[in-house]
Design a protein around this motif. Structure first.
Motif, short mmCIF file in Angstrom:
data_model
loop_
_atom_site.label_atom_id
_atom_site.label_comp_id
_atom_site.label_asym_id
_atom_site.label_seq_id
_atom_site.Cartn_x
_atom_site.Cartn_y
_atom_site.Cartn_z
N MET A 1 39.15 -77.90 6.53
CA MET A 1 38.12 -77.04 5.95
C MET A 1 38.75 -76.06 4.97
O MET A 1 39.80 -75.50 5.25
CB MET A 1 37.39 -76.26 7.05
N ARG A 2 38.07 -75.88 3.85
CA ARG A 2 38.60 -74.99 2.80
C ARG A 2 37.80 -73.69 2.77
O ARG A 2 36.59 -73.70 2.53
CB ARG A 2 38.55 -75.69 1.45
N ILE A 3 38.50 -72.59 3.00
CA ILE A 3 37.90 -71.26 2.91
C ILE A 3 38.35 -70.64 1.60
O ILE A 3 39.55 -70.37 1.40
CB ILE A 3 38.33 -70.37 4.09
N VAL A 4 37.41 -70.42 0.69
CA VAL A 4 37.73 -69.81 -0.59
C VAL A 4 37.33 -68.34 -0.52
O VAL A 4 36.20 -68.00 -0.16
CB VAL A 4 37.00 -70.51 -1.75
N ARG A 5 38.28 -67.49 -0.85
CA ARG A 5 38.06 -66.04 -0.81
C ARG A 5 38.13 -65.50 -2.24
O ARG A 5 39.01 -65.89 -3.01
CB ARG A 5 39.13 -65.38 0.06
N VAL A 6 37.22 -64.62 -2.57
CA VAL A 6 37.18 -64.02 -3.90
C VAL A 6 37.17 -62.50 -3.73
O VAL A 6 36.39 -61.97 -2.93
CB VAL A 6 35.95 -64.47 -4.70
N ALA A 7 38.03 -61.82 -4.48
CA ALA A 7 38.12 -60.37 -4.35
C ALA A 7 38.37 -59.74 -5.71
O ALA A 7 39.05 -60.31 -6.57
CB ALA A 7 39.24 -59.98 -3.38
N ASN A 8 37.83 -58.57 -5.89
CA ASN A 8 38.15 -57.71 -7.02
C ASN A 8 38.89 -56.47 -6.53
O ASN A 8 39.03 -56.24 -5.33
CB ASN A 8 36.87 -57.28 -7.76
N TYR A 9 39.37 -55.67 -7.47
CA TYR A 9 40.01 -54.39 -7.15
C TYR A 9 41.22 -54.57 -6.22
O TYR A 9 41.43 -53.79 -5.31
CB TYR A 9 39.01 -53.41 -6.53
N VAL A 10 41.98 -55.62 -6.46
CA VAL A 10 43.21 -55.85 -5.69
C VAL A 10 44.34 -55.17 -6.44
O VAL A 10 44.65 -55.53 -7.58
CB VAL A 10 43.49 -57.36 -5.53
N ALA A 11 44.95 -54.18 -5.82
CA ALA A 11 46.02 -53.45 -6.48
C ALA A 11 47.17 -54.39 -6.83
O ALA A 11 47.52 -55.27 -6.02
CB ALA A 11 46.52 -52.31 -5.59
N PRO A 12 47.77 -54.23 -8.01
CA PRO A 12 48.81 -55.17 -8.42
C PRO A 12 50.07 -55.09 -7.57
O PRO A 12 50.80 -56.07 -7.47
CB PRO A 12 49.10 -54.77 -9.88
N ARG A 13 50.34 -53.93 -6.95
CA ARG A 13 51.59 -53.80 -6.21
C ARG A 13 51.38 -53.66 -4.70
O ARG A 13 52.16 -54.18 -3.92
CB ARG A 13 52.37 -52.58 -6.73
N SER A 14 50.38 -52.93 -4.26
CA SER A 14 50.17 -52.73 -2.84
C SER A 14 48.74 -52.28 -2.63
O SER A 14 47.94 -52.24 -3.55
CB SER A 14 51.15 -51.69 -2.29
N GLY A 15 48.41 -51.91 -1.40
CA GLY A 15 47.08 -51.44 -1.10
C GLY A 15 46.51 -52.13 0.12
O GLY A 15 46.92 -53.24 0.49
N GLY A 16 45.54 -51.45 0.76
CA GLY A 16 44.99 -51.98 1.99
C GLY A 16 44.30 -53.32 1.82
O GLY A 16 44.46 -54.23 2.66
N LEU A 17 43.52 -53.48 0.74
CA LEU A 17 42.83 -54.75 0.55
C LEU A 17 43.83 -55.88 0.33
O LEU A 17 43.67 -56.97 0.89
CB LEU A 17 41.88 -54.64 -0.64
N LYS A 18 44.86 -55.63 -0.45
CA LYS A 18 45.85 -56.67 -0.70
C LYS A 18 46.54 -57.07 0.61
O LYS A 18 46.77 -58.26 0.87
CB LYS A 18 46.89 -56.17 -1.71
N THR A 19 46.86 -56.07 1.45
CA THR A 19 47.48 -56.35 2.75
C THR A 19 46.56 -57.18 3.62
O THR A 19 46.99 -58.15 4.26
CB THR A 19 47.83 -55.04 3.45
N ALA A 20 45.28 -56.81 3.67
CA ALA A 20 44.33 -57.55 4.51
C ALA A 20 44.17 -58.99 4.03
O ALA A 20 44.18 -59.93 4.83
CB ALA A 20 42.99 -56.83 4.50
#
Length: 390
Positions: A1-20
């Motif tokens: 099964m393929r789960i495709v995830r799409v996100a905006n506002y992903v910090a280029p170096r770090s950040g909570g969303l990028k970690t998650a």
């Protein structure tokens, strides 16, 4: 099964969303599912990573916000999704990507919106007086457009529950091997503070919604009480220059480190502080605060945010004027006891439980049988925490 995830506002170096995103993707892969992440970048790219396939599409640059980009070309994104043929679609942006829920409906793809931000909170800080009505309208549309809404804390879920929309409650997690009290580093501590100083830590983005001036005010209040305290600020953002000038003008011992690219250096800093401050009033989870707890350091958080759920009794929540007394209270506790309590609270949030919960929200089985929402405590009011979190 393929789960495709799409996100905006992903910090280029770090950040909570990028970690998650990274940890959830790696968990999906480990559980035997194919994970594909689509995010904005400076140019198009396609790479295989530990979290699965990562595709970047050219995104519009947002000046003054630390390098954030946004996917605005709907036609190109829709074409990319058609080529990927997702079995599940997971969306992490309730503003510019909400249209993907309708795209998924037209293509018979089950969709899930992850609520990483609070419209209630954003409108409270920056919006009109009628912010709650606006939030209810937009949240109602979001819920109608998607098969599932996932919130990471009860605090974040309330704005949907208020309008009668069900949500799946799934806390995020923490890397308990990277963030550990064993990374306490006397040499690092000595770099910023004298042996008898109290070392405070503010770890996060220096932007208006995070309220970093509260940390400076807490330091100033402690020093007025005669507490020898210094503050280390790890993070970058549009307010950095102004904060540096304010600290210098007020004679405050604040060390601005900027963005730290070495994750182990961040972990050592979090393990070496006495108390951390997380003053943001609209945080829906607070990964940095949880990582600090895992490092054995208690945290004082905003009582307006979701963080009281996360830190439980391992820290304290404060209103705008209460940070000084909360820090003094924590410092009065025996050091080893407060460090054990911080670590014990963080251990309730392994990433394996988050992955299980997110996969369950997608309607598939996970890697274990942990019930992730059990880490979340009961509502305990606004000032002094009581629950666990999510």
């Amino acid at each position: 099964m393929r789960i495709v995830r799409v996100a905006n506002y992903v910090a280029p170096r770090s950040g909570g969303l990028k970690t998650a995103l990274r940890n959830l993707g790696a968990g999906y892969q480990a559980a035997g599912y194919e994970s594909v992440l689509v995010i904005p970048g400076e140019k198009a790219s396609d790479s295989a990573t530990e979290q699965g396939r990562v595709i970047t599409l050219p995104g519009a640059y947002l000046p003054g916000l630390g390098g954030y980009r946004v996917l605005l070309d709907r036609r190109r994104l829709a074409a990319t999704l058609r080529s990927l043929r997702p079995d599940r679609l997971e969306i992490s942006d309730r503003t510019t990507l909400r249209w993907l829920g309708r795209w998924a409906q037209r293509h018979d793809v089950p969709s899930m919106m992850v609520s990483h931000e609070s419209l209630d909170g954003l409108l409270r800080l920056f919006g009109p007086a009628s912010g709650r009505r606006v939030a209810d309208l937009l949240n109602g549309r979001t819920a109608a457009d998607h098969d599932k809404i996932v919130c990471t804390t009860r605090w974040a879920a309330r704005e949907f529950e208020r309008i009668g929309k069900p949500v799946d409650l799934v806390p995020l997690g923490v890397d308990l091997e990277r963030f550990t009290p064993a990374r306490h580093d006397p040499a690092m501590r000595a770099r910023w503070a004298a042996p008898d100083d109290v070392l405070l830590l503010h770890c996060g983005r220096l932007s208006p919604e995070k309220k970093p001036r509260r940390s400076l005010a807490a330091l100033e209040g402690l020093r007025h009480l005669g507490v020898r305290a210094v503050l280390v600020v790890a993070g970058a953002g549009p307010l950095r220059n102004a904060l540096q000038e304010e600290a210098a003008t007020r004679g405050l011992p604040v060390r601005f480190l900027g963005h730290l690219s070495d994750p182990l250096e961040v972990a050592a800093l979090q393990a070496s502080a006495d108390v951390a401050i997380a003053p943001g009033p609209i945080e829906t989870f607070g990964l940095s605060a949880l990582e600090t707890l895992a490092s054995g350091t208690p945290v004082v958080v905003s009582s307006e945010s979701a963080l009281p759920e996360v830190i439980g009794t391992a820290g304290l929540a404060a209103d705008d004027a209460g940070y000084v007394s909360a820090i003094v209270d924590i410092l009065s506790r025996p050091m080893e006891a407060r460090r054990r309590a911080a670590r014990a609270q963080a251990e309730k949030f392994p990433w394996s439980a988050s992955v299980t919960g997110f996969l369950a929200a997608h309607g598939v089985s996970g890697v274990d049988r942990v019930r992730p929402a059990e880490a979340l405590g009961r509502d305990t009011g606004r000032t002094q925490l009581g629950g666990n979190l999510g």
